[in-house]
Design an enzyme around this catalytic site. Structure first.
Site, mmCIF file in Angstrom:
data_model
loop_
_atom_site.group_PDB
_atom_site.id
_atom_site.type_symbol
_atom_site.label_atom_id
_atom_site.label_comp_id
_atom_site.label_asym_id
_atom_site.label_seq_id
_atom_site.Cartn_x
_atom_site.Cartn_y
_atom_site.Cartn_z
ATOM 1 N N ASP A 15 -38.529 43.890 -23.087
ATOM 2 C CA ASP A 15 -37.802 44.095 -21.837
ATOM 3 C C ASP A 15 -38.441 45.236 -21.049
ATOM 4 O OD1 ASP A 15 -35.907 43.578 -19.903
ATOM 5 O OD2 ASP A 15 -34.356 44.795 -20.851
ATOM 6 N N HIS B 146 -33.356 49.943 -9.429
ATOM 7 C CA HIS B 146 -32.493 50.089 -10.606
ATOM 8 C C HIS B 146 -32.850 51.363 -11.365
ATOM 9 C CE1 HIS B 146 -30.359 49.163 -14.358
ATOM 10 N NE2 HIS B 146 -31.495 49.366 -15.001
ATOM 11 N N ARG C 157 -30.127 62.380 -13.815
ATOM 12 C CA ARG C 157 -30.970 63.459 -13.260
ATOM 13 C C ARG C 157 -30.961 63.332 -11.745
ATOM 14 N NH1 ARG C 157 -33.788 60.754 -17.070
ATOM 15 N NH2 ARG C 157 -34.813 59.609 -15.405
ATOM 16 N N GLU D 22 -26.922 42.735 -16.783
ATOM 17 C CA GLU D 22 -28.119 43.156 -16.057
ATOM 18 C C GLU D 22 -28.813 41.899 -15.541
ATOM 19 O OE1 GLU D 22 -30.658 45.702 -18.435
ATOM 20 O OE2 GLU D 22 -29.441 47.465 -17.954
ATOM 21 N N GLU E 237 -31.851 40.015 -14.464
ATOM 22 C CA GLU E 237 -33.301 40.143 -14.674
ATOM 23 C C GLU E 237 -33.968 38.776 -14.550
ATOM 24 O OE1 GLU E 237 -34.692 42.425 -17.964
ATOM 25 O OE2 GLU E 237 -32.863 43.648 -18.109
ATOM 26 N N ASP F 145 -29.391 40.680 -19.533
ATOM 27 C CA ASP F 145 -29.546 41.670 -20.606
ATOM 28 C C ASP F 145 -28.216 42.410 -20.763
ATOM 29 O OD1 ASP F 145 -30.501 43.503 -22.440
ATOM 30 O OD2 ASP F 145 -31.496 44.742 -20.935
ATOM 31 N N ARG G 196 -22.691 49.995 -22.381
ATOM 32 C CA ARG G 196 -23.123 51.300 -21.856
ATOM 33 C C ARG G 196 -22.627 52.465 -22.699
ATOM 34 N NH1 ARG G 196 -27.276 49.455 -19.087
ATOM 35 N NH2 ARG G 196 -26.682 48.077 -17.383
ATOM 36 N N GLN H 239 -24.825 52.529 -25.732
ATOM 37 C CA GLN H 239 -26.164 52.921 -25.269
ATOM 38 C C GLN H 239 -26.247 54.429 -25.029
ATOM 39 O OE1 GLN H 239 -27.285 50.848 -21.671
ATOM 40 N NE2 GLN H 239 -29.419 51.483 -21.772
ATOM 41 N N LYS I 289 -27.905 46.637 -26.881
ATOM 42 C CA LYS I 289 -28.522 45.508 -26.192
ATOM 43 C C LYS I 289 -28.704 44.289 -27.093
ATOM 44 C CE LYS I 289 -30.221 47.838 -22.415
ATOM 45 N NZ LYS I 289 -30.180 47.380 -21.016
ATOM 46 N N THR J 118 -28.585 38.246 -25.607
ATOM 47 C CA THR J 118 -29.257 38.159 -24.309
ATOM 48 C C THR J 118 -29.152 36.703 -23.882
ATOM 49 O OG1 THR J 118 -30.820 39.884 -24.977
ATOM 50 C CG2 THR J 118 -31.442 38.527 -23.078
ATOM 51 N N THR K 278 -33.863 45.213 -14.900
ATOM 52 C CA THR K 278 -32.827 44.890 -13.920
ATOM 53 C C THR K 278 -33.388 44.992 -12.511
ATOM 54 O OG1 THR K 278 -31.230 45.841 -15.426
ATOM 55 C CG2 THR K 278 -30.485 45.458 -13.174
ATOM 56 N N GLU L 281 -24.545 50.556 -11.950
ATOM 57 C CA GLU L 281 -24.963 51.060 -10.639
ATOM 58 C C GLU L 281 -23.870 50.888 -9.587
ATOM 59 O OE1 GLU L 281 -29.232 49.644 -9.836
ATOM 60 O OE2 GLU L 281 -28.537 48.525 -11.573
HETATM 61 MN MN MN Z 1 -32.711 45.384 -19.260
#
Ligand code: MN
Length: 411
Positions: free
Chosen positions: A117, A124, A133, A189, A191, A223, A227, A230, A243, A247, A351, A365
């Site tokens: 991936d 994204h 950040r 996600e 993709e 995907d 969260r 993760q 993840k 999928t 993504t 997001e």
């Molecule tokens: Mn992904």
């Protein structure tokens, strides 16, 4: 790649409904289907039907397409020409060669050996990076190479498979100790998937000039991401159990030949961005290595389905033009160290999000990390996915599309 009569959108098929479906005469996607009571066999989707490639004498019996993808472009082109000639309106109708899609199980098209991936959707990467950040959202390496991680091939499923909410460890911000249980922050996600063709079984790096020869086709790829799991597990080695529970992909292989009219230039780099290093730079790839596909995602909930309401539009006006790296650059980079790619391997693009809020390709997001719930047409709110929620991804090119990529969350 040259265009020919198989790309002429004025041509029609004798198969009823083909012109008003994802699977037009110009699309001709490859798959593996099991017609009712019969073993898996290769087919081409057309309208609401499947052309049986064995019955048509175009391919020998096979339960996966790995060996066919290994043969590369010329074999795909020959098959496309032959199937097109058979299905085009001026040819005699042969309904005896068709199965109704509704009567078929559509299997994964390949035995997927490895799945990688990428993270090539720059908006994204910027949106997610900003959550952690705010001052420096993109990592220093991002514009120098296509970032990726090795995913899990065993849990890739064809559209329609249930999405079981995963258990796992999570440690919310306020908690002093981690706990184990069902994920509370389940996400999707949006993709693009990339199927590998011949590959480099001897480990010889694939040059950027030849990389397109090793791309056998495309699919949609969801995907699914937990969260909360993760956030706790990903440091320092990256995605793992957040993840690998499932999928979902669209099971029809959309060929590079079908997408030839929808190629575009690679994404234009902002002033000041580094040029790709020589092993990632080819004039042909910069000129036509991009893809111009219209992408989207919808959400239906148990409540909205009960009310007979249309699905809520989650991701709108997404486009594969928002990939910072081309698929050829992914192949060249992946093999640059001597790693071998094999026929039937699968890539995820990462993504794909646009710059607009409505074009974001994940709930992470859209909800600013779960802080800003979105309001659905049904009046419900969502930060992340709840049991009964069904996410459907879409990709369109001209009048054609990729077919379904759907998954429903079950508790
Ligand atoms: Mn992904």
């Amino acid at each position: 790649m040259t265009l020919d009569e198989t790309h002429d959108t004025a041509r029609r098929s004798w198969v009823p409904g083909a012109d008003d479906s994802d699977f037009t005469l110009q699309n001709l996607p490859l798959g593996i289907v099991g017609p009712r009571g019969a073993p898996p066999r290769p087919g081409i989707a057309i309208g609401n039907s499947v052309l049986d490639l064995v019955a048509a004498g175009l391919l020998p019996p096979m339960a996966t397409l790995n060996e066919f993808l290994a043969q590369g472009r010329s074999a795909r082109q020959d098959l496309r020409q032959a199937a097109w000639a058979l299905l085009e309106a001026s040819s005699p109708s042969r309904p005896d060669l068709l199965h109704a899609l509704a009567d078929c199980t559509v299997h994964l098209p390949c035995a997927i050996g490895d799945y990688t991936d990428f993270y090539a959707g720059i908006h994204h990467a910027t949106n997610v990076g900003r959550l952690m950040r705010p001052d420096n959202p993109l990592a220093a390496n991002y514009k120098h190479m296509p970032i990726a991680y090795h995913g899990r091939a065993s849990s890739i499923r064809a559209s329609g498979a249930p999405v079981r909410r995963p258990n796992g460890q999570r440690k919310p911000g306020k908690a002093t100790e981690p706990s184990f249980g069902p994920s509370r922050n389940l996400d999707y996600e949006l993709e693009l998937g990339v199927w590998i063709g011949p590959g480099n079984t001897d480990g010889t790096p694939i040059g950027i000039e030849n990389a397109a020869d090793h791309i056998a086709g495309f699919c949609l790829l969801n995907d699914w991401s937990a969260r909360d799991i993760q956030g706790w597990e990903a440091q320092p080695l990256g995605p793992f159990l957040a993840k690998s529970f499932i999928t979902t992909i669209s099971p029809w292989i959309i060929t590079p030949e079908a997408l030839a009219p929808y190629r575009c230039a690679a994404m234009i780099r902002a002033p000041g961005d580094p040029a790709p290093m020589p092993y990632l730079l080819a004039a042909s790839d910069q000129a036509a290595g991009g893809l111009d596909l219209a992408l989207g995602a919808t959400l239906s909930t148990a409540q909205s389905r009960e009310a007979g309401a249309a699905p809520h539009r989650l991701t709108q006006k997404g486009t594969s033009r928002d990939l910072y790296w081309t698929v050829a650059q992914m192949v060249a980079h992946h093999t640059s160290n001597g790693c071998d790619l094999r026929p039937g391997d699968l890539f995820g693009s990462g993504t794909i999000s646009g710059t607009a809020v409505e074009a974001r390709g994940s709930l992470l997001e859209m909800t600013e990390g779960g802080r800003q719930p979105i309001r659905l047409g049904s009046g419900e709110e969502r930060r992340f996915l709840e049991d009964g929620d069904e996410v459907a991804l879409t990709a369109r090119f001209g009048r054609a599309g990729f077919g379904p990529c759907v998954g429903r969350v079950v508790g």
